[in-house]
Design a protein around this motif. Sequence first.
Motif, mmCIF file in Angstrom:
data_model
loop_
_atom_site.group_PDB
_atom_site.id
_atom_site.type_symbol
_atom_site.label_atom_id
_atom_site.label_comp_id
_atom_site.label_asym_id
_atom_site.label_seq_id
_atom_site.Cartn_x
_atom_site.Cartn_y
_atom_site.Cartn_z
ATOM 1 N N GLU A 74 1.329 5.233 1.029
ATOM 2 C CA GLU A 74 0.659 6.743 1.670
ATOM 3 C C GLU A 74 0.896 7.624 1.012
ATOM 4 O O GLU A 74 1.949 8.447 0.554
ATOM 5 C CB GLU A 74 1.558 6.396 3.251
ATOM 6 N N SER A 101 1.321 -1.476 0.031
ATOM 7 C CA SER A 101 0.041 0.048 -0.283
ATOM 8 C C SER A 101 1.038 0.924 -0.373
ATOM 9 O O SER A 101 2.622 1.594 0.740
ATOM 10 C CB SER A 101 -0.965 -0.199 0.441
ATOM 11 N N ARG A 148 -11.127 -6.656 5.832
ATOM 12 C CA ARG A 148 -10.884 -5.018 7.227
ATOM 13 C C ARG A 148 -10.341 -6.371 8.258
ATOM 14 O O ARG A 148 -9.148 -5.570 8.765
ATOM 15 C CB ARG A 148 -12.348 -4.344 6.936
ATOM 16 N N ARG A 205 -6.636 12.067 -0.379
ATOM 17 C CA ARG A 205 -6.248 10.717 0.557
ATOM 18 C C ARG A 205 -7.887 10.349 0.801
ATOM 19 O O ARG A 205 -7.952 9.188 1.920
ATOM 20 C CB ARG A 205 -5.266 12.110 2.423
ATOM 21 N N ARG A 206 -8.381 11.009 0.969
ATOM 22 C CA ARG A 206 -9.663 10.256 1.898
ATOM 23 C C ARG A 206 -10.699 9.116 1.564
ATOM 24 O O ARG A 206 -11.061 7.914 1.455
ATOM 25 C CB ARG A 206 -11.348 11.329 2.252
ATOM 26 N N GLN A 257 -8.787 7.111 -0.888
ATOM 27 C CA GLN A 257 -8.063 6.053 -0.506
ATOM 28 C C GLN A 257 -8.003 5.716 0.466
ATOM 29 O O GLN A 257 -7.739 4.018 0.823
ATOM 30 C CB GLN A 257 -6.008 6.879 -0.659
ATOM 31 N N SER A 258 -8.349 6.414 1.908
ATOM 32 C CA SER A 258 -8.965 5.474 3.015
ATOM 33 C C SER A 258 -10.095 4.517 2.679
ATOM 34 O O SER A 258 -10.013 3.554 3.558
ATOM 35 C CB SER A 258 -8.901 6.598 4.312
ATOM 36 N N ARG A 259 -10.851 5.651 2.361
ATOM 37 C CA ARG A 259 -12.496 4.954 1.597
ATOM 38 C C ARG A 259 -11.771 3.490 1.009
ATOM 39 O O ARG A 259 -12.940 2.462 1.095
ATOM 40 C CB ARG A 259 -13.490 5.440 1.320
ATOM 41 N N ARG A 313 -9.034 0.973 0.673
ATOM 42 C CA ARG A 313 -8.299 0.427 1.086
ATOM 43 C C ARG A 313 -9.064 -0.456 0.952
ATOM 44 O O ARG A 313 -7.978 -1.819 0.898
ATOM 45 C CB ARG A 313 -8.388 1.026 2.722
#
Length: 311
Positions: A87, A85, A125, A111-112, A114-116, A118
């Motif tokens: 960052e 992954s 998860r 970034r938001r 990408q976090s969703r 992931r």
Amino acid sequence: MATRDIYESGFDEERSNSTTSACPECGGHVRTNCAETVCEDCGLIIDELQIDRGPDWRSVFDDDDETQRRTGAPLTPARHDRGLSTEIGYERDARGNTLSGEKRGQIARLRREQSRGRFQSKAERNLAHGLTEVRRIASALGLSETARDRACALFRSAQDEDLLYGRSIEAMAAASVYGACRCTGLSRTLDEVITVARVSKRRVSNAYKALNSELGLPTAPLTPQSFVSRLASDLEVTDHVRHRAFELAERAEAETIANGRQPSGVAAACLYLAAQERDCALTQASIAKAAGTTPVTLRSRRDELQRELSQ
């Protein structure tokens, strides 16, 4: 292999750096490296564009000093995506320049998103959460990277075998760490793992039983010898006391005194007897606390050892 039928010559790893074949033009000496095959006499390039197994490099400028660094981190089983992954940074770009306000807003939105995105599924998860818990427990216990990776592999296997159903992720993570310690022969008791875990001892014990029965872990019984070195290091005793305690632990196992007994309790008794023989000031309470047992257990194992030594 199919490549032998396609290519006239083998890959670079199948050739030696100094081969005895002659140059087709001048008959000179031919040298092969990781990139090409060249005649040392006339300079003819016989073969090139071979597979380069070496690392990839990129130039990094830092304070007008150009250095070479390996690109990317190595693969690791301690993360759900094997460490592949990426960052996204915050206020500076790759060269250290400050981003504008508009660019920072765009990076924040990226970034938001990408976090969703992931995790592709709920199982992924749960795997990420469990591996994070495994890394936390392994770090709190001071385990090596080998033991940590072994615990992460056990947790992956437990999820693949559907052992997480009806059990908490924290309990299975703690059980994986304890199972890795048992498989690698590390002197870590279940109570030590419980002290840094976030669940009760009963849940961790049930999870470990499921791991051991379903996966068939190659665990060996713990011996008092495996606890002597750690106890001696924690109590800061001399090498003479350590060696004598190790001899007593070997004799206790040979004479079946340690059978059915708590290994840490037998090791504590051996260390206490060795300290008495070498005139080392160690109390029963301090040794029992370091071993995770009680002074009553220590005295019981000590009496059994003394009866064996007096015979």
